[in-house]
Motif scaffolding. Sequence first.
Motif, mmCIF file in Angstrom:
data_model
loop_
_atom_site.group_PDB
_atom_site.id
_atom_site.type_symbol
_atom_site.label_atom_id
_atom_site.label_comp_id
_atom_site.label_asym_id
_atom_site.label_seq_id
_atom_site.Cartn_x
_atom_site.Cartn_y
_atom_site.Cartn_z
ATOM 1 N N SER A 144 88.709 52.125 9.104
ATOM 2 C CA SER A 144 88.618 52.857 10.374
ATOM 3 C C SER A 144 87.605 53.994 10.288
ATOM 4 N N ILE A 145 87.592 54.720 9.158
ATOM 5 C CA ILE A 145 86.622 55.803 8.976
ATOM 6 C C ILE A 145 85.198 55.242 9.016
ATOM 7 N N ALA A 146 84.970 54.159 8.288
ATOM 8 C CA ALA A 146 83.634 53.580 8.225
ATOM 9 C C ALA A 146 83.168 53.110 9.596
ATOM 10 N N LYS A 147 84.027 52.388 10.294
ATOM 11 C CA LYS A 147 83.654 51.871 11.615
ATOM 12 C C LYS A 147 83.373 53.019 12.583
ATOM 13 N N PHE A 148 84.231 54.030 12.586
ATOM 14 C CA PHE A 148 84.100 55.180 13.475
ATOM 15 C C PHE A 148 82.795 55.925 13.213
ATOM 16 N N HIS A 149 82.559 56.281 11.955
ATOM 17 C CA HIS A 149 81.368 57.080 11.649
ATOM 18 C C HIS A 149 80.083 56.271 11.851
ATOM 19 N N ALA A 150 80.072 55.018 11.423
ATOM 20 C CA ALA A 150 78.853 54.213 11.560
ATOM 21 C C ALA A 150 78.516 53.961 13.021
ATOM 22 N N SER A 151 79.529 53.774 13.865
ATOM 23 C CA SER A 151 79.285 53.558 15.288
ATOM 24 C C SER A 151 78.631 54.775 15.930
ATOM 25 N N ASP A 152 79.196 55.947 15.670
ATOM 26 C CA ASP A 152 78.607 57.176 16.204
ATOM 27 C C ASP A 152 77.213 57.411 15.648
ATOM 28 N N THR A 153 77.046 57.110 14.362
ATOM 29 C CA THR A 153 75.748 57.306 13.723
ATOM 30 C C THR A 153 74.682 56.406 14.338
ATOM 31 N N ALA A 154 75.023 55.150 14.591
ATOM 32 C CA ALA A 154 74.047 54.235 15.185
ATOM 33 C C ALA A 154 73.539 54.782 16.508
ATOM 34 N N GLU A 155 74.455 55.254 17.344
ATOM 35 C CA GLU A 155 74.037 55.797 18.648
ATOM 36 C C GLU A 155 73.137 57.014 18.498
ATOM 37 N N SER A 156 73.549 57.958 17.664
ATOM 38 C CA SER A 156 72.791 59.204 17.557
ATOM 39 C C SER A 156 71.448 58.996 16.879
ATOM 40 N N VAL A 157 71.416 58.184 15.810
ATOM 41 C CA VAL A 157 70.172 57.966 15.083
ATOM 42 C C VAL A 157 69.167 57.188 15.943
ATOM 43 N N VAL A 158 69.642 56.154 16.618
ATOM 44 C CA VAL A 158 68.734 55.378 17.476
ATOM 45 C C VAL A 158 68.182 56.267 18.583
ATOM 46 N N SER A 159 69.025 57.108 19.167
ATOM 47 C CA SER A 159 68.562 58.011 20.221
ATOM 48 C C SER A 159 67.503 58.974 19.702
ATOM 49 N N ASP A 160 67.732 59.540 18.523
ATOM 50 C CA ASP A 160 66.747 60.460 17.936
ATOM 51 C C ASP A 160 65.435 59.740 17.625
ATOM 52 N N CYS A 161 65.535 58.503 17.149
ATOM 53 C CA CYS A 161 64.321 57.759 16.813
ATOM 54 C C CYS A 161 63.552 57.353 18.070
ATOM 55 N N LEU A 162 64.278 57.047 19.137
ATOM 56 C CA LEU A 162 63.593 56.765 20.399
ATOM 57 C C LEU A 162 62.800 57.993 20.847
ATOM 58 N N GLN A 163 63.357 59.175 20.637
ATOM 59 C CA GLN A 163 62.673 60.408 21.019
ATOM 60 C C GLN A 163 61.341 60.550 20.287
ATOM 61 N N HIS A 182 68.636 50.984 21.504
ATOM 62 C CA HIS A 182 69.439 51.984 22.204
ATOM 63 C C HIS A 182 70.555 51.309 22.993
ATOM 64 N N ARG A 183 70.232 50.218 23.676
ATOM 65 C CA ARG A 183 71.248 49.477 24.429
ATOM 66 C C ARG A 183 72.225 48.778 23.483
ATOM 67 N N LEU A 184 71.708 48.266 22.388
ATOM 68 C CA LEU A 184 72.540 47.548 21.425
ATOM 69 C C LEU A 184 73.541 48.485 20.756
ATOM 70 N N ALA A 185 73.076 49.657 20.352
ATOM 71 C CA ALA A 185 73.934 50.600 19.625
ATOM 72 C C ALA A 185 75.078 51.115 20.485
ATOM 73 N N ARG A 186 74.874 51.146 21.795
ATOM 74 C CA ARG A 186 75.926 51.680 22.680
ATOM 75 C C ARG A 186 77.210 50.853 22.608
ATOM 76 N N GLY A 187 77.095 49.595 22.220
ATOM 77 C CA GLY A 187 78.271 48.745 22.157
ATOM 78 C C GLY A 187 79.148 48.975 20.944
ATOM 79 N N ARG A 188 78.622 49.593 19.897
ATOM 80 C CA ARG A 188 79.396 49.687 18.658
ATOM 81 C C ARG A 188 80.627 50.582 18.754
ATOM 82 N N PRO A 189 80.601 51.705 19.506
ATOM 83 C CA PRO A 189 81.847 52.479 19.631
ATOM 84 C C PRO A 189 82.913 51.774 20.476
ATOM 85 N N ILE A 190 82.558 50.649 21.112
ATOM 86 C CA ILE A 190 83.495 49.900 21.956
ATOM 87 C C ILE A 190 84.032 48.684 21.222
#
Length: 382
Positions: A312-331, A348-356
């Motif tokens: 659960s820790i791994a899934k939670f942290h990696a999901s949030d990380t994917a969203e934030s890192v992809v967003s920063d890299c898009l910038q 960016h669209r792909l990463a949004r699905g991981r927290p769901i």
Amino acid sequence: MVTLTDEQRMLVDVLDDIAREEFADDAFTHDGFPWENVRTLAEHDLWAVNLGEEWGGGGLSEFAAVLAIETVGAVCPETANALYGQTMVAPRAVEMFGSEALKQEYLPPVCAGESAIAIGISEPGAGSDAGAMETTVTETDDGLRLSGEKIWLSYVPASDAVVVWARFPDGNLGTVLVDLDAPGVDVHEHYTNMAGHTQTHLFFEDVAVPEEQVLVRGKQALKEQLKALNWERVGSAAYAMSMARCALEHAIDYAGDREQFGQPIGEFQGLRWEVADAVKEYTAARALTHEAAANTRGGGDVPAHPDRLRASIAKFHASDTAESVVSDCLQVFGATGYQQGHPLEFLHRLARGRPIAAGTNEIMRENIADEVFDGGGLPSLE
């Protein structure tokens, strides 16, 4: 970070070479299941790396599957998505809980890259609340019958069968394996999600289920199924961090080439620090995912599986990380990365699905809190 063995390093090196030589040019262009890439990996015996050799798989560990997902996903996220689904989700459940005859029938085509298996858990009225499921298996004079509906299924157009969660006559949840062309199975509708992936709404009307197609049932069934879901969560974490790495590789390359104000933008401290923060988060997600995959329980009659807390820790942290890192890299790309068809726009669209997907991050928080307050406390220091 878990130290890789020589065999694991070789696996990563070979997969990285294949991905960059065979998959890079067509990455971000796949419309549906990337069959050509799947078959390329199967030809190299690198597709179903963690499924048993007796079925045509690689016979390696789930940790090897995590390495495969993250390595391939750094180049081609769509192929990593397929790897994740077919090494850590439905086929893994069939191998964990199916009879020898069932595994012999369904796993060899998956391992050969010729078939896929979907999984049906969510229903219109039952998402995170698995207890609200209304799909049922009933016992009749003619045997077991399945009725109900499932929604948001992935891989259905590519699959020949589906693992279905359902409620049995004793009131407990279990799982059955159903052929998608069986009488009474209706592909009601296909949806296109935010990432452009197809998800499917299935109906089951009095579908005959031979007893040998039952994976788990009875009072302990839910606990057994949740063990399989822990692997799905770890696989989801690996998939998420592969997106983060893919985004970072693209952003770092671009920052070295793109010039503004007479110098590469990668020389500006503000951007360098933003990338440094993203690398920190990615590296932490990778360490948590590797720890969860490497620390398993069970063995013998109980299939080895990650513990609930670490998964659960791994899934939670990696999901949030994917969203934030992809967003920063898009910038880093600015307006270029914001255009449809750009790799960062897709990521960016792909990463949004991981927290769901694979259990929402809200449920992961509940799992972590349950384990800390009501279970064994904090993760072991061993």
